[in-house]
Design a protein around this motif. Structure first.
Motif, short mmCIF file in Angstrom:
data_model
loop_
_atom_site.label_atom_id
_atom_site.label_comp_id
_atom_site.label_asym_id
_atom_site.label_seq_id
_atom_site.Cartn_x
_atom_site.Cartn_y
_atom_site.Cartn_z
N TRP A 36 -8.33 -12.18 -4.42
CA TRP A 36 -9.65 -11.55 -4.56
C TRP A 36 -9.55 -10.44 -5.60
CZ3 TRP A 36 -14.02 -13.29 -2.28
CH2 TRP A 36 -13.87 -14.19 -1.23
N TYR A 37 -10.56 -10.39 -6.45
CA TYR A 37 -10.70 -9.35 -7.46
C TYR A 37 -12.06 -8.70 -7.25
CZ TYR A 37 -6.72 -11.30 -10.02
OH TYR A 37 -5.47 -11.73 -10.39
N ARG A 38 -12.24 -7.54 -7.83
CA ARG A 38 -13.54 -6.89 -7.75
C ARG A 38 -13.86 -6.19 -9.07
NH1 ARG A 38 -12.26 -2.18 -3.23
NH2 ARG A 38 -10.96 -0.81 -4.56
N GLN A 39 -15.16 -6.09 -9.31
CA GLN A 39 -15.63 -5.45 -10.53
C GLN A 39 -16.84 -4.59 -10.20
OE1 GLN A 39 -16.54 -8.17 -13.73
NE2 GLN A 39 -16.22 -6.57 -15.27
N ALA A 40 -16.69 -3.31 -10.41
CA ALA A 40 -17.79 -2.37 -10.24
C ALA A 40 -18.52 -2.23 -11.57
CB ALA A 40 -17.26 -1.03 -9.77
N VAL A 48 -7.66 -7.04 -6.08
CA VAL A 48 -7.74 -6.39 -4.78
C VAL A 48 -6.57 -6.83 -3.90
CG1 VAL A 48 -9.12 -6.12 -2.70
CG2 VAL A 48 -10.25 -6.25 -4.93
N ALA A 49 -6.41 -8.14 -3.79
CA ALA A 49 -5.35 -8.69 -2.96
C ALA A 49 -5.05 -10.11 -3.40
CB ALA A 49 -5.73 -8.68 -1.49
N ALA A 50 -3.80 -10.51 -3.24
CA ALA A 50 -3.40 -11.87 -3.60
C ALA A 50 -2.42 -12.39 -2.55
CB ALA A 50 -2.75 -11.89 -4.98
N ILE A 51 -2.37 -13.72 -2.45
CA ILE A 51 -1.49 -14.34 -1.47
C ILE A 51 -0.92 -15.62 -2.06
CG2 ILE A 51 -3.44 -15.51 -0.34
CD1 ILE A 51 -1.90 -15.11 2.34
N THR A 52 0.39 -15.80 -1.91
CA THR A 52 1.02 -17.01 -2.38
C THR A 52 0.85 -18.13 -1.34
OG1 THR A 52 3.15 -16.50 -1.37
CG2 THR A 52 2.75 -15.62 -3.57
N ARG A 53 1.27 -19.30 -1.73
CA ARG A 53 1.11 -20.43 -0.84
C ARG A 53 1.93 -20.25 0.45
NH1 ARG A 53 -1.16 -25.23 -0.81
NH2 ARG A 53 -0.23 -26.89 0.48
N ASP A 54 3.06 -19.58 0.34
CA ASP A 54 3.89 -19.39 1.53
C ASP A 54 3.55 -18.11 2.30
OD1 ASP A 54 6.96 -18.19 -0.12
OD2 ASP A 54 4.92 -17.40 -0.03
N GLY A 55 2.48 -17.41 1.88
CA GLY A 55 1.97 -16.29 2.64
C GLY A 55 2.40 -14.91 2.19
N SER A 56 3.13 -14.80 1.11
CA SER A 56 3.47 -13.47 0.60
C SER A 56 2.23 -12.82 0.01
CB SER A 56 4.56 -13.59 -0.48
OG SER A 56 5.75 -14.11 0.08
N THR A 57 2.07 -11.53 0.29
CA THR A 57 0.84 -10.84 -0.11
C THR A 57 1.12 -9.66 -1.03
OG1 THR A 57 0.92 -9.46 1.87
CG2 THR A 57 -0.37 -11.49 2.00
N ASP A 58 0.08 -9.30 -1.75
CA ASP A 58 0.13 -8.14 -2.64
C ASP A 58 -1.24 -7.48 -2.60
OD1 ASP A 58 0.37 -7.55 -6.21
OD2 ASP A 58 1.09 -6.34 -4.54
N TYR A 59 -1.26 -6.15 -2.54
CA TYR A 59 -2.51 -5.42 -2.42
C TYR A 59 -2.59 -4.30 -3.45
CZ TYR A 59 -2.98 -7.57 2.21
OH TYR A 59 -3.08 -8.46 3.25
N ALA A 60 -3.80 -4.01 -3.88
CA ALA A 60 -4.01 -2.81 -4.66
C ALA A 60 -3.74 -1.60 -3.77
CB ALA A 60 -5.45 -2.77 -5.17
N ASP A 61 -3.21 -0.55 -4.36
CA ASP A 61 -2.88 0.64 -3.56
C ASP A 61 -4.09 1.18 -2.81
OD1 ASP A 61 -0.46 2.02 -5.93
OD2 ASP A 61 -0.24 0.54 -4.33
N SER A 62 -5.25 1.08 -3.43
CA SER A 62 -6.47 1.66 -2.86
C SER A 62 -6.94 0.96 -1.59
CB SER A 62 -7.59 1.65 -3.90
OG SER A 62 -7.88 0.32 -4.30
N VAL A 63 -6.44 -0.25 -1.32
CA VAL A 63 -6.91 -0.99 -0.14
C VAL A 63 -5.80 -1.23 0.88
CG1 VAL A 63 -8.63 -2.13 -1.59
CG2 VAL A 63 -6.50 -3.33 -1.03
#
Length: 119
Positions: A36-40, A48-63
Motif C-alpha cells: 500500500w502506498y499513499r499520496q497526499a 506505507v506498508a509492503a508484504i512479501t509472498r512469504d509474509g515478511s513485512t515492511d512499514y513506513a516509520d510513521s505508521v
C-alpha cells in the motif's frame, strides 16, 4: 493483465480505525510483493506498508505500531488495518502488486481509495 479493486476507504475521526482491502484478478502466474502506498495533495506517493509472498513485512516509520498489513495468497488479496488514525494519515491510498507472468514481473496499481481523518 491484472486488475486491482480497492475498498474500505472513508472518513473517520482521529483515533479511529479503517480497514483497506485490495483484490487482484486477471491473468498471472503468481503475486510476488504486495503493498500500500499513499499520496497526499501536493506530495509524492510514498510507501506505507509492503508484504512479501512469504509474509515478511515492511512499514513506513510513521505508521509502525498502528498499521498492519496482511495478505491471503489463495484469494490474491492484501489488507491494511489502520488503527489510531491521525489527520496526517489523510491521503489517497493505492494498492500495488508485482505479478509474475511468463517469467517476467509486472507492476500494477489500483485506482486509489480516499482516506480522510478529521481532527
Amino acid at each position: 493483465q491484472v486488475q486491482l479493486v480497492e475498498s474500505g476507504g472513508g472518513l473517520v475521526q482521529a483515533g479511529g480505525s479503517l480497514r483497506l482491502s485490495c483484490v487482484a484478478s486477471g491473468r498471472f502466474f503468481r503475486m510476488n510483493n504486495m503493498g500500500w502506498y499513499r499520496q497526499a495533495p501536493g506530495k509524492q506517493r510514498d510507501l506505507v506498508a509492503a508484504i512479501t509472498r512469504d509474509g515478511s513485512t515492511d512499514y513506513a516509520d510513521s505508521v509502525k505500531g498502528r498499521f498492519t498489513i496482511s495478505r491471503d495468497n489463495a484469494k490474491n488479496t492484501v489488507t491494511l488495518q489502520m488503527n489510531v488514525l491521525k489527520p496526517e494519515d489523510t491521503a489517497v491510498y493505492y494498492c500495488k502488486t508485482d505479478a509474475l507472468l511468463f517469467g517476467a514481473e509486472y507492476h500494477y496499481w489500483g485506482q486509489g481509495t480516499q482516506v480522510t481523518v478529521s481532527s
